[in-house]
Design a protein around this motif. Structure first.
Motif, short mmCIF file in Angstrom:
data_model
loop_
_atom_site.label_atom_id
_atom_site.label_comp_id
_atom_site.label_asym_id
_atom_site.label_seq_id
_atom_site.Cartn_x
_atom_site.Cartn_y
_atom_site.Cartn_z
N ALA A 13 0.86 -1.18 0.00
CA ALA A 13 0.00 0.00 0.00
C ALA A 13 0.90 1.23 0.00
CB ALA A 13 -0.91 0.00 1.24
N PRO A 14 0.37 2.38 -0.45
CA PRO A 14 1.18 3.59 -0.42
C PRO A 14 1.63 3.94 1.00
CG PRO A 14 -0.79 3.92 -1.76
CD PRO A 14 -0.96 2.62 -1.05
N VAL A 15 2.82 4.48 1.11
CA VAL A 15 3.30 4.98 2.39
C VAL A 15 2.30 5.98 2.94
CG1 VAL A 15 5.05 6.50 3.43
CG2 VAL A 15 5.75 4.60 1.95
N ASP A 16 2.06 5.95 4.25
CA ASP A 16 1.16 6.91 4.88
C ASP A 16 1.86 7.53 6.08
OD1 ASP A 16 -0.84 8.41 5.96
OD2 ASP A 16 -2.27 6.77 6.26
N ARG A 17 2.37 8.73 5.89
CA ARG A 17 3.05 9.45 6.97
C ARG A 17 2.25 10.70 7.37
NH1 ARG A 17 6.91 6.41 9.22
NH2 ARG A 17 8.04 8.29 9.85
N THR A 18 0.96 10.70 7.06
CA THR A 18 0.09 11.80 7.42
C THR A 18 -0.46 11.59 8.82
OG1 THR A 18 -0.55 12.12 5.10
CG2 THR A 18 -1.95 13.13 6.77
N GLY A 53 2.16 9.44 0.38
CA GLY A 53 2.63 8.24 -0.31
C GLY A 53 2.87 8.39 -1.79
N ALA A 54 2.72 9.60 -2.33
CA ALA A 54 3.01 9.79 -3.75
C ALA A 54 4.49 9.54 -4.05
CB ALA A 54 2.63 11.20 -4.19
N LEU A 55 5.34 9.65 -3.02
CA LEU A 55 6.77 9.40 -3.19
C LEU A 55 7.19 8.06 -2.58
CD1 LEU A 55 8.08 13.01 -2.44
CD2 LEU A 55 7.76 11.93 -4.66
N SER A 56 6.24 7.15 -2.45
CA SER A 56 6.56 5.80 -1.98
C SER A 56 7.65 5.19 -2.86
CB SER A 56 5.32 4.90 -2.05
OG SER A 56 4.31 5.35 -1.18
N MET A 150 16.85 27.37 -11.13
CA MET A 150 16.22 26.95 -9.89
C MET A 150 17.25 26.50 -8.87
SD MET A 150 12.98 24.80 -11.43
CE MET A 150 12.84 23.81 -9.95
N VAL A 151 18.24 25.74 -9.33
CA VAL A 151 19.24 25.18 -8.44
C VAL A 151 20.28 26.22 -8.03
CG1 VAL A 151 21.07 23.45 -8.21
CG2 VAL A 151 18.92 22.84 -9.32
N MET A 152 20.87 26.89 -9.01
CA MET A 152 21.96 27.82 -8.71
C MET A 152 21.45 29.12 -8.08
SD MET A 152 24.34 25.86 -9.47
CE MET A 152 25.71 26.96 -9.10
N GLY A 153 20.19 29.45 -8.31
CA GLY A 153 19.61 30.64 -7.69
C GLY A 153 19.16 30.43 -6.26
N ASP A 154 19.25 29.21 -5.78
CA ASP A 154 18.86 28.85 -4.42
C ASP A 154 20.12 28.95 -3.54
OD1 ASP A 154 18.07 27.65 -2.05
OD2 ASP A 154 17.01 26.00 -3.03
N ASN A 155 20.11 29.83 -2.53
CA ASN A 155 21.32 30.01 -1.73
C ASN A 155 21.51 28.94 -0.66
OD1 ASN A 155 19.44 30.70 0.20
ND2 ASN A 155 20.02 32.86 0.34
N ARG A 156 20.60 27.99 -0.58
CA ARG A 156 20.75 26.91 0.40
C ARG A 156 21.80 25.91 -0.10
NH1 ARG A 156 14.48 25.38 0.77
NH2 ARG A 156 14.84 25.54 -1.48
N SER A 157 22.72 25.56 0.75
CA SER A 157 23.87 24.76 0.32
C SER A 157 23.99 23.42 1.03
CB SER A 157 25.16 25.55 0.55
OG SER A 157 25.31 25.87 1.93
N MET A 158 23.02 23.08 1.88
CA MET A 158 23.05 21.82 2.62
C MET A 158 21.72 21.09 2.43
SD MET A 158 26.06 21.76 4.02
CE MET A 158 25.95 20.49 5.29
N LEU A 159 21.74 19.78 2.67
CA LEU A 159 20.54 18.96 2.51
C LEU A 159 20.29 18.15 3.79
CD1 LEU A 159 21.19 17.58 -1.09
CD2 LEU A 159 19.53 19.35 -0.45
N LEU A 160 19.00 17.95 4.08
CA LEU A 160 18.60 17.11 5.19
C LEU A 160 17.90 15.86 4.66
CD1 LEU A 160 16.97 19.69 7.65
CD2 LEU A 160 19.37 18.98 7.52
N GLY A 161 18.16 14.74 5.31
CA GLY A 161 17.40 13.52 5.07
C GLY A 161 16.81 13.05 6.38
N GLY A 162 15.83 12.16 6.31
CA GLY A 162 15.26 11.63 7.54
C GLY A 162 13.86 11.09 7.37
N GLU A 163 13.22 10.83 8.52
CA GLU A 163 11.86 10.31 8.57
C GLU A 163 10.91 11.45 8.89
OE1 GLU A 163 10.73 6.82 8.56
OE2 GLU A 163 12.67 6.49 7.60
N ILE A 164 9.75 11.44 8.27
CA ILE A 164 8.86 12.59 8.38
C ILE A 164 7.46 12.16 8.79
CG2 ILE A 164 7.93 12.63 6.01
CD1 ILE A 164 8.64 15.65 5.95
N GLU A 165 6.79 13.03 9.53
CA GLU A 165 5.35 12.94 9.77
C GLU A 165 4.75 14.27 9.37
OE1 GLU A 165 3.58 10.34 13.12
OE2 GLU A 165 5.28 11.40 14.02
#
Length: 416
Positions: A13-18, A53-56, A150-165
Motif C-alpha cells: 500500500a502507499p506509504v502513509d506518513r500523514t 505516499g506519492a513518493l513511496s 532553480m538550483v543555482m539561484g537557491d542560496n541553500r547549500s546543505m541537505l537534510l534527510g530523515g523520517e517525516i510525519e
C-alpha cells in the motif's frame, strides 16, 4: 478488486506518513516545542507527497547514500531490490541552519506562512553538491535553463534527510476536490471498474494537439479492452513564473471536460461507434500537487513513478516531455530522449510509458492527427508567442489550434 499496479518499491500500500485526525492537536503541541526549519513553497509540495505516499517507498527526504545512488544509478534500493528513481529529493537548508542541527534531532518544518506542517527526525545532514546534481539530472554543465536557475539561484547549500510525519494538506478552495491521495485514486479507479488507466501529464493550458495526445492514449487502451480510462492529470505544484497559474489552468481543464469539448472532432469516430460508452465517459480530471523540475528525460521517469503510486497503469510520454530549452533556444535533449530513457532504466518500474509523437491540425482530414502520418503535408501552425499576443489582446486564437472553451478563460485571466 486488487490494485491495477503495485506501489513503487514493491509495497502492499502507499506509504502513509500523514498525522491522523485524532493526533493532530498533540502533534501540533509537540511541533511547537521543536526548532523551526523553514520550507519554501516548492519543497512544501514534496513534504506533503512524502506524507500521502506519492513518493513511496520513501518515508521522508533522502539521506546522502540514497541521494548519491539516485544520481549515479538512476535508482533507489528498497527491500534488496532496485527501483527506478532519477531525481533525488532531499530537503535543502542554508548552512547556518544546518550547523545548528544534529542527526537524531527532531525539528518542525515550517511553511512560508509560518505554520508548522511536519516533524522531521533528522537522519542525515550533507552538502548540496549542485554541479553534480545538475550534471546528473539535466545531463549538462550549463546552467542557462530553468532547472539550472532553480538550483543555482537557491542560496541553500546543505541537505537534510530523515523520517517525516506530515499534517494533512489544506484543500485549495477552488480545485481541492480534484486533488486526491494515492489511496483515494486507487479506490476511485477500482470503483469505476477500470483495469487500465492512463495519465496525461501537463503543466500548460491545452492546445488541441495536447488534447490529442490524451485522446490517442485512451483510444490505444480502448482498442485493447473495454475497461480503460484516462485522467487529465496536470501538475499543479510550483512552476516557472511565466507558466499559467494552477487555478486558471484548472478552470480551463474543467471547461473542456464539463462541456464535452476535449477531443471533439479529433477522436476516432469509427472506434467510438462500436462502443456503448463515449470518450467523455472515460476521461476525468485529477490534479497532482508537486513541483516541476524542467528535467526532460529524468523528470519523465519521475512523472511515471508518481503516477504508479497513484495507481495508474500507463502514462503518456510525448516528445520533449518536461522539456525546457537553454536560454538561447537550443534544445538540452533531443526530441525522443524522454521516450528513449524508459528503455534503459536503472531499476524496476511497473507503470508503462505510452509513447506519442507530435500532433497538429491537418486541413486534408479536417482534424488533429499525428505528424508522422502526414510526411508530405504542412500542418496548420502558429507560434506560442503569437497565441499569447492574441490572448493578451482579447482575441480568440484559431480554433484549429486552441478551443474557445480554453481561450476565453485565459483571456479573462489576463485581463485581471
Amino acid at each position: 478488486m486488487p490494485d491495477l499496479v503495485p506501489v513503487h518499491g514493491g509495497l502492499a500500500a502507499p506509504v502513509d506518513r500523514t498525522v491522523p485526525a485524532n493526533r493532530i492537536k498533540d502533534f501540533e503541541r509537540e511541533a511547537a516545542t521543536l526548532k523551526a526549519v523553514p520550507v519554501d513553497d516548492a519543497d512544501l509540495s514534496s513534504v506533503y507527497r512524502f506524507g500521502d505516499g506519492a513518493l513511496s517507498p520513501l518515508t521522508g527526504p533522502m539521506g546522502r547514500d540514497a541521494w548519491q545512488r539516485c544520481l549515479d544509478e538512476g535508482a533507489i534500493e528498497h527491500g534488496g531490490n532496485k527501483y527506478a528513481w532519477t531525481i533525488p529529493i532531499s530537503l535543502p537548508v542554508d548552512s547556518d541552519t544546518a550547523a545548528s542541527l544534529k542527526v537524531g534531532q527532531k525539528v518542525q518544518l515550517v511553511s512560508s506562512r509560518g505554520t508548522a506542517v511536519a516533524i522531521l527526525t533528522i537522519g542525515d545532514i550533507f552538502p548540496y553538491d549542485k554541479p553534480r546534481y545538475l550534471k546528473a539530472v539535466y545531463q549538462t554543465e550549463r546552467t542557462d535553463h530553468p532547472g539550472g536557475r532553480m538550483v543555482m539561484g537557491d542560496n541553500r547549500s546543505m541537505l537534510l534527510g530523515g523520517e517525516i510525519e506530515v499534517l494533512p494538506q489544506p484543500k485549495h478552495p477552488e480545485y481541492g476536490q480534484f486533488v486526491l491521495r494515492p489511496a483515494e485514486t486507487r479506490s476511485l479507479f477500482a470503483e469505476k471498474g477500470w483495469t487500465r488507466v492512463v495519465a496525461f501529464q501537463t503543466r500548460n493550458p491545452l492546445h488541441r494537439a495536447h488534447e490529442y495526445a490524451l485522446v490517442y492514449g485512451l483510444e490505444t487502451l480502448v482498442r485493447q479492452c473495454d475497461t480503460a480510462g484516462a485522467v487529465l492529470n496536470p501538475l499543479i505544484g510550483e512552476t516557472k513564473g511565466d507558466d499559467v497559474d494552477a487555478a486558471t489552468r484548472m478552470r480551463t481543464y474543467r471547461a473542456l471536460i464539463d462541456q464535452n469539448a476535449l477531443g471533439q472532432g479529433d477522436s476516432d469516430a469509427a472506434l467510438w461507434k462500436t462502443k456503448n460508452y463515449t470518450l467523455h465517459d472515460r476521461v476525468i480530471l485529477l490534479g497532482l500537487d508537486i513541483k516541476m523540475f524542467y528535467g526532460g528525460p529524468k523528470e519523465a521517469v519521475m512523472h511515471a513513478v508518481y503516477r504508479q503510486n497513484y495507481g495508474f497503469t500507463d502514462i503518456i510520454i510525448g516528445r520533449k516531455h518536461a522539456d525546457a530549452p537553454y536560454d538561447d533556444g537550443k534544445d538540452i535533449w533531443d526530441g525522443l530522449a524522454a521516450q528513449r530513457i524508459f528503455d534503459s532504466l536503472g531499476g524496476h518500474l511497473a507503470i508503462k510509458p505510452l509513447k506519442v509523437g507530435f500532433a497538429a491540425f491537418y486541413e486534408s482530414i479536417g482534424r488533429v492527427d499525428l505528424v508522422e502520418n502526414h510526411a508530405d503535408e504542412k500542418p496548420v501552425s502558429i507560434s506560442g508567442r503569437e497565441i499569447r499576443e492574441q490572448l493578451q489582446a482579447g482575441r480568440l486564437p484559431d480554433p484549429r489550434i486552441m478551443r474557445p472553451e480554453t481561450a476565453r478563460i485565459l483571456i479573462e485571466s489576463m485581463r485581471k
